[in-house]
Design a protein around this motif. Structure first.
Motif, PDB file in Angstrom:
ATOM      1  N   GLY A  39      17.058   3.532  19.430  1.00 19.24           N
ATOM      2  CA  GLY A  39      18.441   3.852  19.102  1.00 19.24           C
ATOM      3  C   GLY A  39      19.331   2.655  18.876  1.00 19.24           C
ATOM      4  O   GLY A  39      20.557   2.799  18.754  1.00 19.24           O
ATOM      5  N   ASP A  40      18.758   1.457  18.789  1.00 18.87           N
ATOM      6  CA  ASP A  40      19.564   0.240  18.677  1.00 18.87           C
ATOM      7  C   ASP A  40      19.813  -0.226  17.246  1.00 18.87           C
ATOM      8  O   ASP A  40      20.446  -1.265  17.036  1.00 18.87           O
ATOM      9  CB  ASP A  40      18.912  -0.907  19.463  1.00 18.87           C
ATOM     10  CG  ASP A  40      19.189  -0.814  20.950  1.00 18.87           C
ATOM     11  OD1 ASP A  40      20.202  -0.194  21.316  1.00 18.87           O
ATOM     12  OD2 ASP A  40      18.399  -1.351  21.740  1.00 18.87           O
ATOM     13  N   ALA A  66      19.569   8.943  15.443  1.00 17.52           N
ATOM     14  CA  ALA A  66      20.033   8.819  16.832  1.00 17.52           C
ATOM     15  C   ALA A  66      20.318   7.350  17.144  1.00 17.52           C
ATOM     16  O   ALA A  66      19.458   6.484  16.932  1.00 17.52           O
ATOM     17  CB  ALA A  66      18.991   9.367  17.795  1.00 17.52           C
ATOM     18  N   PHE A  67      21.531   7.067  17.630  1.00 13.81           N
ATOM     19  CA  PHE A  67      21.951   5.699  17.937  1.00 13.81           C
ATOM     20  C   PHE A  67      22.561   5.618  19.328  1.00 13.81           C
ATOM     21  O   PHE A  67      23.211   6.559  19.793  1.00 13.81           O
ATOM     22  CB  PHE A  67      23.010   5.216  16.942  1.00 13.81           C
ATOM     23  CG  PHE A  67      22.554   5.164  15.518  1.00 13.81           C
ATOM     24  CD1 PHE A  67      21.566   4.277  15.115  1.00 13.81           C
ATOM     25  CD2 PHE A  67      23.126   6.002  14.561  1.00 13.81           C
ATOM     26  CE1 PHE A  67      21.155   4.223  13.788  1.00 13.81           C
ATOM     27  CE2 PHE A  67      22.726   5.952  13.238  1.00 13.81           C
ATOM     28  CZ  PHE A  67      21.735   5.056  12.851  1.00 13.81           C
ATOM     29  N   ASN A  68      22.417   4.471  19.950  1.00 17.95           N
ATOM     30  CA  ASN A  68      23.152   4.201  21.185  1.00 17.95           C
ATOM     31  C   ASN A  68      24.631   4.011  20.889  1.00 17.95           C
ATOM     32  O   ASN A  68      25.484   4.418  21.670  1.00 17.95           O
ATOM     33  CB  ASN A  68      22.585   2.953  21.874  1.00 17.95           C
ATOM     34  CG  ASN A  68      21.217   3.207  22.475  1.00 17.95           C
ATOM     35  OD1 ASN A  68      21.030   4.147  23.246  1.00 17.95           O
ATOM     36  ND2 ASN A  68      20.253   2.395  22.119  1.00 17.95           N
ATOM     37  N   TYR A  86      21.996   8.652  21.217  1.00 16.49           N
ATOM     38  CA  TYR A  86      20.625   8.538  21.721  1.00 16.49           C
ATOM     39  C   TYR A  86      20.543   8.993  23.178  1.00 16.49           C
ATOM     40  O   TYR A  86      21.341   8.607  24.012  1.00 16.49           O
ATOM     41  CB  TYR A  86      20.160   7.084  21.580  1.00 16.49           C
ATOM     42  CG  TYR A  86      18.697   6.852  21.846  1.00 16.49           C
ATOM     43  CD1 TYR A  86      17.740   7.274  20.936  1.00 16.49           C
ATOM     44  CD2 TYR A  86      18.276   6.196  22.991  1.00 16.49           C
ATOM     45  CE1 TYR A  86      16.382   7.056  21.172  1.00 16.49           C
ATOM     46  CE2 TYR A  86      16.931   5.960  23.241  1.00 16.49           C
ATOM     47  CZ  TYR A  86      15.991   6.396  22.320  1.00 16.49           C
ATOM     48  OH  TYR A  86      14.644   6.175  22.555  1.00 16.49           O
ATOM     49  N   ARG A  87      19.581   9.845  23.472  1.00 13.85           N
ATOM     50  CA  ARG A  87      19.309  10.399  24.803  1.00 13.85           C
ATOM     51  C   ARG A  87      20.424  11.315  25.300  1.00 13.85           C
ATOM     52  O   ARG A  87      20.594  11.503  26.502  1.00 13.85           O
ATOM     53  CB  ARG A  87      19.019   9.283  25.817  1.00 13.85           C
ATOM     54  CG  ARG A  87      17.735   8.542  25.515  1.00 13.85           C
ATOM     55  CD  ARG A  87      17.446   7.428  26.483  1.00 13.85           C
ATOM     56  NE  ARG A  87      16.576   7.876  27.573  1.00 13.85           N
ATOM     57  CZ  ARG A  87      15.896   7.040  28.360  1.00 13.85           C
ATOM     58  NH1 ARG A  87      15.999   5.736  28.191  1.00 13.85           N
ATOM     59  NH2 ARG A  87      15.139   7.515  29.317  1.00 13.85           N
ATOM     60  N   ILE A 109      10.434   8.651  25.882  1.00 16.06           N
ATOM     61  CA  ILE A 109      11.555   9.003  26.738  1.00 16.06           C
ATOM     62  C   ILE A 109      11.344  10.423  27.253  1.00 16.06           C
ATOM     63  O   ILE A 109      10.250  10.974  27.138  1.00 16.06           O
ATOM     64  CB  ILE A 109      12.902   8.832  26.008  1.00 16.06           C
ATOM     65  CG1 ILE A 109      12.974   9.727  24.754  1.00 16.06           C
ATOM     66  CG2 ILE A 109      13.135   7.388  25.648  1.00 16.06           C
ATOM     67  CD1 ILE A 109      14.346   9.722  24.093  1.00 16.06           C
ATOM     68  N   GLU A 110      12.377  11.021  27.825  1.00 20.91           N
ATOM     69  CA  GLU A 110      12.219  12.298  28.531  1.00 20.91           C
ATOM     70  C   GLU A 110      12.062  13.501  27.621  1.00 20.91           C
ATOM     71  O   GLU A 110      11.878  14.623  28.100  1.00 20.91           O
ATOM     72  CB  GLU A 110      13.405  12.525  29.483  1.00 20.91           C
ATOM     73  CG  GLU A 110      14.765  12.490  28.820  1.00 20.91           C
ATOM     74  CD  GLU A 110      15.395  11.114  28.768  1.00 20.91           C
ATOM     75  OE1 GLU A 110      16.622  11.036  28.725  1.00 20.91           O
ATOM     76  OE2 GLU A 110      14.642  10.114  28.780  1.00 20.91           O
TER      77      GLU A 110
END
Length: 381
Positions: A39-40, A66-68, A86-87, A109-110
């Motif tokens: 996500g960076d 999806a991005f942070n 992201y997340r 990830i989860e």
């Protein structure tokens, strides 16, 4: 001392178990979700696949990123591409309901994989350079376990050469799924001839002169920095200007997760697309970054500045002996200067051709198209 990575691993495994029933949700037949470097970034192979998919099919395909930092990258994307944090819960929903998932990293990830979903792993490097997977020393077992979770959920793995397919994907990652040995989509821009107008626009955007020799210094991520000599910027400029008889401008781009600093250069570390920096550069200086593989297809000079070579070999290691790659290996600034002054275009091109032949390079400039065609074959469009 508490092992944070191990705690993270068990946290992720626990949530995956909790979310398991959601993996039977119906997927949206035209939805594709992209992620780059956890996500960076909006960059690397996923970016170029996304752009090709957008150009080929437009609104027929629903594209998600999806991005942070959603605000940073939203402006770089076409308005009809959706963005999520992201997340986040929204990211979870998009991941579980997308027909295709594309990413360039291996750290599960989860979010578990939907049973009806196709997962494409593009990775973010090629060649025969730093060891990865089960050959990479210094990695915690929890890191490897997360990597293996994602590998077990991957349907297709993109490769850039016969060597990478066999030695890295199959042997170091232990991947036994389907391999797309078509080259890296991010390298299409370097292999195809770009128009002068595109080059001029990029140079203007980045802020460099059109009549100077542009040198990009792009070291990889590493932990040991302080005890080794740093790049001598003034000696580098002098050597370049003497050899090429033109003014020199030096760009510096640290690794995405690095913190190296350098004075008297133009810092372009925040510039998201490394391939565009490679495209406008006349010379690349790196150490162990696989950007050397990308740049080698331009046939422009690439040199390795490696003052920490012995320690890096001990701590990380290479697939093949660094002195067989064909790039000048310079453990001191004086050696780097001399190699620049002695540079022979014909000799370097010959070395790169041998390097590509040894690895069985499959870069053709059509990788984005080939991966996009694969994606389209699974979509309801």
């Amino acid at each position: 001392m508490i092992d944070k990575e191990n705690l993270k691993y068990w946290y992720i495994v626990s949530l995956r178990t909790l979310y398991k029933p959601l993996t039977f949700l119906p997927v949206k037949g035209n939805r594709v979700i992209f992620e780059s470097f956890s996500g960076d970034g909006y960059n690397c192979n996923p970016k170029y696949i996304s752009e090709k998919l957008q150009n080929e099919y437009g609104d027929k395909v629903e594209i998600i990123w999806a991005f942070n930092n959603t605000e940073r990258f939203q402006k770089e994307l076409p308005s009809n591409i959706k963005v999520c944090k992201y997340r986040s819960i929204q990211h979870l929903v998009y991941r579980l309901t997308s027909k295709i998932y594309v990413c360039n990293f291996l750290q599960a990830i989860e979010f578990p994989k939907n049973h009806k979903q196709i997962s494409i792993q593009t990775w973010h490097g090629g060649g025969c350079y730093k060891t990865v997977g089960n050959q990479e020393s210094g990695r915690l077992s929890s890191y490897v376990k997360r990597q293996n979770i994602q590998l077990s959920e991957t349907d297709f793995f993109v490769s850039s050469s016969d060597y990478f397919k066999q030695k890295v994907i199959k042997e170091q990652f232990n991947f036994d799924g389907r391999i797309l040995n078509v080259g890296m989509p991010r390298n299409d821009i370097l292999i195809k001839n770009s128009s002068n107008e595109k080059m001029l626009n990029l140079k203007k955007k980045i802020g460099v002169s059109n009549d100077a020799v542009i040198v990009l210094y792009a070291p990889t991520w590493k932990q040991t920095l302080d005890k080794y000599e740093t790049l001598d910027v003034e000696l580098l400029k002098q050597s370049i200007e003497t050899r090429f008889n033109k003014k020199c401008e030096i760009l510096f781009r640290t690794h995405l997760y690095g913190n190296q600093k350098l004075s008297n250069v133009r810092n372009v570390s925040e510039y998201s697309d490394m391939q565009e920096l490679l495209l406008i550069s006349d010379v690349l200086i790196t150490d162990y970054s696989s950007s050397m593989w990308d740049f080698s297809f331009t046939n422009k000079p690439c040199l390795l500045f490696t003052p920490d070579l012995e320690e890096y070999i001990s701590n990380r290691g290479f697939d093949e002996d660094i002195f067989t790659w064909g790039f000048p290996v310079c453990q001191t600034n004086e050696k780097l200067s001399q190699e620049i002054l002695d540079y022979s275009e014909d000799d370097f091109k010959l070395r790169m051709r041998k390097h590509h032949e040894f690895l069985g390079a499959t870069e053709s400039g059509e990788a984005s198209q080939k991966v996009t065609d694969l994606i389209a074959s699974y979509l309801d469009i």
